[in-house]
Enzyme design. Structure first.
Site, PDB file in Angstrom:
ATOM      1  N   ARG A 142      29.111   8.055  57.596  1.00 40.77           N
ATOM      2  CA  ARG A 142      27.812   8.545  57.964  1.00 40.77           C
ATOM      3  C   ARG A 142      26.979   7.715  58.857  1.00 40.77           C
ATOM      4  NH1 ARG A 142      23.449   9.796  53.566  1.00 40.77           N
ATOM      5  NH2 ARG A 142      23.922   7.525  52.670  1.00 40.77           N
ATOM      6  N   ARG A 174      26.130   0.486  47.048  1.00 40.87           N
ATOM      7  CA  ARG A 174      26.014   2.106  47.293  1.00 40.87           C
ATOM      8  C   ARG A 174      27.328   1.990  45.874  1.00 40.87           C
ATOM      9  NH1 ARG A 174      21.923   5.140  50.453  1.00 40.87           N
ATOM     10  NH2 ARG A 174      20.401   3.111  50.667  1.00 40.87           N
ATOM     11  N   ARG A 226      14.504   5.867  58.971  1.00 38.82           N
ATOM     12  CA  ARG A 226      16.235   6.224  59.660  1.00 38.82           C
ATOM     13  C   ARG A 226      16.275   6.596  60.821  1.00 38.82           C
ATOM     14  NH1 ARG A 226      19.821   8.071  54.871  1.00 38.82           N
ATOM     15  NH2 ARG A 226      20.285   5.341  53.326  1.00 38.82           N
TER      16      ARG A 226
HETATM   17  N1  LIG Z   1      13.879   8.491  41.328  1.00 38.64           N
HETATM   18  C1  LIG Z   1      13.719   8.259  42.566  1.00 38.64           C
HETATM   19  N2  LIG Z   1      14.837   8.790  43.777  1.00 38.64           N
HETATM   20  C2  LIG Z   1      14.774   9.529  44.593  1.00 38.64           C
HETATM   21  C3  LIG Z   1      13.217   9.622  44.489  1.00 38.64           C
HETATM   22  N3  LIG Z   1      13.525  10.572  46.402  1.00 38.64           N
HETATM   23  C4  LIG Z   1      14.239  10.138  46.488  1.00 38.64           C
HETATM   24  N4  LIG Z   1      15.085   9.497  45.979  1.00 38.64           N
HETATM   25  C5  LIG Z   1      17.082   9.044  46.064  1.00 38.64           C
HETATM   26  O1  LIG Z   1      17.045   7.401  45.898  1.00 38.64           O
HETATM   27  C6  LIG Z   1      18.052   7.865  46.753  1.00 38.64           C
HETATM   28  C7  LIG Z   1      18.194   6.987  47.805  1.00 38.64           C
HETATM   29  O2  LIG Z   1      18.056   7.946  48.961  1.00 38.64           O
HETATM   30  P1  LIG Z   1      18.544   7.289  51.052  1.00 38.64           P
HETATM   31  O3  LIG Z   1      17.507   5.691  50.992  1.00 38.64           O
HETATM   32  O4  LIG Z   1      17.324   8.594  51.201  1.00 38.64           O
HETATM   33  O5  LIG Z   1      19.621   7.298  50.112  1.00 38.64           O
HETATM   34  P2  LIG Z   1      20.683   8.155  50.533  1.00 38.64           P
HETATM   35  O6  LIG Z   1      20.867   9.045  49.365  1.00 38.64           O
HETATM   36  O7  LIG Z   1      21.771   7.052  50.484  1.00 38.64           O
HETATM   37  O8  LIG Z   1      20.391   9.359  51.738  1.00 38.64           O
HETATM   38  C8  LIG Z   1      18.988   9.098  46.066  1.00 38.64           C
HETATM   39  O9  LIG Z   1      19.864   8.670  45.961  1.00 38.64           O
HETATM   40  C9  LIG Z   1      17.640  10.057  46.558  1.00 38.64           C
HETATM   41  O10 LIG Z   1      17.645  11.306  45.897  1.00 38.64           O
HETATM   42  C10 LIG Z   1      12.097   9.830  44.228  1.00 38.64           C
HETATM   43  O11 LIG Z   1      11.194  10.099  44.388  1.00 38.64           O
HETATM   44  N5  LIG Z   1      12.448   9.316  43.136  1.00 38.64           N
HETATM   45  N1  LIG Z   2      31.227  19.468  52.259  1.00 40.66           N
HETATM   46  C1  LIG Z   2      31.225  18.233  52.446  1.00 40.66           C
HETATM   47  N2  LIG Z   2      32.182  18.400  53.262  1.00 40.66           N
HETATM   48  C2  LIG Z   2      32.435  16.822  54.608  1.00 40.66           C
HETATM   49  N3  LIG Z   2      31.534  16.492  54.659  1.00 40.66           N
HETATM   50  C3  LIG Z   2      30.203  16.378  53.862  1.00 40.66           C
HETATM   51  C4  LIG Z   2      29.989  17.677  53.251  1.00 40.66           C
HETATM   52  N4  LIG Z   2      28.739  17.958  52.372  1.00 40.66           N
HETATM   53  C5  LIG Z   2      28.077  16.652  53.459  1.00 40.66           C
HETATM   54  N5  LIG Z   2      28.643  15.922  54.366  1.00 40.66           N
HETATM   55  C6  LIG Z   2      28.297  15.202  55.304  1.00 40.66           C
HETATM   56  O1  LIG Z   2      28.814  13.573  54.363  1.00 40.66           O
HETATM   57  C7  LIG Z   2      27.424  12.526  54.857  1.00 40.66           C
HETATM   58  C8  LIG Z   2      26.429  12.044  53.411  1.00 40.66           C
HETATM   59  O2  LIG Z   2      25.734  13.647  53.277  1.00 40.66           O
HETATM   60  P1  LIG Z   2      23.890  13.260  52.745  1.00 40.66           P
HETATM   61  O3  LIG Z   2      23.709  14.623  52.688  1.00 40.66           O
HETATM   62  O4  LIG Z   2      23.374  12.313  53.962  1.00 40.66           O
HETATM   63  O5  LIG Z   2      24.531  12.440  51.983  1.00 40.66           O
HETATM   64  P2  LIG Z   2      23.492  12.489  50.358  1.00 40.66           P
HETATM   65  O6  LIG Z   2      22.207  12.938  51.217  1.00 40.66           O
HETATM   66  O7  LIG Z   2      23.680  13.440  49.047  1.00 40.66           O
HETATM   67  O8  LIG Z   2      22.782  11.019  50.123  1.00 40.66           O
HETATM   68  C9  LIG Z   2      27.169  13.407  56.435  1.00 40.66           C
HETATM   69  O9  LIG Z   2      27.261  12.632  56.873  1.00 40.66           O
HETATM   70  C10 LIG Z   2      27.257  14.837  55.602  1.00 40.66           C
HETATM   71  O10 LIG Z   2      27.066  15.815  56.630  1.00 40.66           O
END
Ligand SMILES: Nc1nc2c(ncn2[C@@H]2O[C@H](COP(=O)(O)OP(=O)(O)O)[C@@H](O)[C@H]2O)c(=O)[nH]1
Ligand SMILES: Nc1ncnc2c1ncn2[C@@H]1O[C@H](COP(=O)(O)OP(=O)(O)O)[C@@H](O)[C@H]1O
Length: 322
Positions: free
Chosen positions: A243, A254, A150
């Site tokens: 986000r 999601r 991304r």
């Molecule tokens: N099972 C598994 N999940 C993972 C791994 N790395 C990342 N994830 C999970 O994949 C999910 C989707 O990740 P991502 O595409 O970055 O989406 P986001 O959580 O929406 O930012 C998240 O819940 C991550 O914790 C991995 O190695 N194994």
């Molecule tokens: N405690 C919080 N209060 C408000 N916004 C938050 C908080 N924690 C995270 N965010 C925001 O929420 C969005 C999703 O967070 P992110 O870390 O990307 O989530 P994830 O890794 O679980 O997918 C981001 O824009 C982040 O800045």
């Protein structure tokens, strides 16, 4: 290891910062020199003398009615002053019992695996990024994915971005501790990173989805699993929408997945709420859980070996998330 020592020092520094207390001082008290402590007075005087920004950053606020509210007076938690031990008595003790041992009394804690999971958009990355700043003693595994990078993501920091073919090669070569298909893309934990960190005595943090958390719990039963959730579904979805990383169809998937994932809280050791606007509190809670777990006697008993049998091939890999 030097960096671990440094990391602990940084964590202690963060602790000290957290112990800063809020104190209210009136301008007259300041002029009279009757503030709560010298450091506190200096902080406000600095502001009065025309450096408001510095003190604001430290947490100073001004109130027209109450004077100056200051965060900056460090709490005094010194141990009570002890008289020096009488060398003659020490000699008598050693004469009677033999030389006293200077080795640490507590057995060292074995390195732990910490699994952080929770629905998409809950703030896992935000929490872990803040934790990274505070806890240089932890190793944060960078997982691999076949999903496209991304905007703003960095290779080797956010993920190792690899092609589907390469990922499948790693699966065939048993190079992944765990892998799953998440939102239609491969995600997997490079085994070598985990093995190397644990072998060096370093605690390991994994950020994985719920199915991955279940697999790791099976492979490493004494891992610490933490589920991060939001105040409510409404707050979670607002965060995800704000986000702006997914089109509507992917967003809906999601949110649906998040509903299902929330039902898995019962399989985790801990659940932590990342409340809106209170990221630091969530980070402190996660950090506290890790510290408490590391202090558990069962993790310090050298004869106990429950757990790190992560050389087994993961079971139930490759399930497709809804
Ligand atoms: N099972 C598994 N999940 C993972 C791994 N790395 C990342 N994830 C999970 O994949 C999910 C989707 O990740 P991502 O595409 O970055 O989406 P986001 O959580 O929406 O930012 C998240 O819940 C991550 O914790 C991995 O190695 N194994
Ligand atoms: N405690 C919080 N209060 C408000 N916004 C938050 C908080 N924690 C995270 N965010 C925001 O929420 C969005 C999703 O967070 P992110 O870390 O990307 O989530 P994830 O890794 O679980 O997918 C981001 O824009 C982040 O800045």
């Amino acid at each position: 290891m030097a960096h671990r020592t440094l990391g602990r020092a940084a964590a202690r520094g963060a602790q000290t910062l957290r112990s800063l207390r809020r104190t209210t001082v009136s301008p007259t008290e300041l002029a009279d020199g009757h503030g709560p402590s010298t450091s506190c007075r200096n902080l406000v005087q600095c502001s009065v003398l025309g450096k408001p920004r510095e003190t604001w950053r430290l947490g100073t606020t001004t109130s027209p009615t109450k004077g100056y509210s200051v965060v900056g007076a460090e709490q005094q938690h010194k141990a009570p002053t002890q008289p020096l031990p009488d060398p003659e008595v020490m000699k008598l003790v050693e004469a009677a019992l033999g030389p006293l041992d200077t080795k640490p009394l507590a057995p060292p804690s074995r390195p732990v695996v910490i699994v952080i999971s929770g629905p998409s958009g809950v703030g896992k990355d935000a929490v872990l990024n803040r934790l990274k700043e505070q806890r240089e003693d932890l190793y944060f595994v960078v997982t691999a994915t076949s999903r496209p990078k991304r905007a703003g993501e960095v290779e080797g920091r956010d993920y190792f971005f690899v092609s589907k073919d390469k990922f499948e090669g790693w699966i065939a070569d048993n190079m992944l501790l765990e892998y799953a298909v998440v939102y239609g893309e491969y995600k997997g934990i490079p085994r070598q990173q985990v093995d190397a960190a644990l072998a060096a005595g370093t605690d390991v943090v994994l950020r994985i989805d719920v199915q991955g958390a279940a697999t790791v719990k099976r492979l490493i039963p004494d891992c610490i699993s933490i589920f991060v959730t939001a105040d409510s579904e409404d707050v979670l979805v607002k965060r995800l929408v704000a986000r702006k990383t997914e089109p509507l169809d992917k967003l809906l998937v999601r949110v649906k997945t998040a509903r299902a994932e929330n039902d898995h809280i019962k399989n985790f050791d801990y659940v932590v709420v990342n409340r809106d606007g209170e990221l630091d509190a969530c980070v402190a809670e996660v950090s506290g859980i890790i510290e408490a777990e590391k202090a558990r006697v069962v993790r310090r008993h050298s004869s106990h070996h429950g757990g790190h049998n992560h050389h087994h091939k993961a079971q139930g890999q490759g399930q497709v998330a809804p």
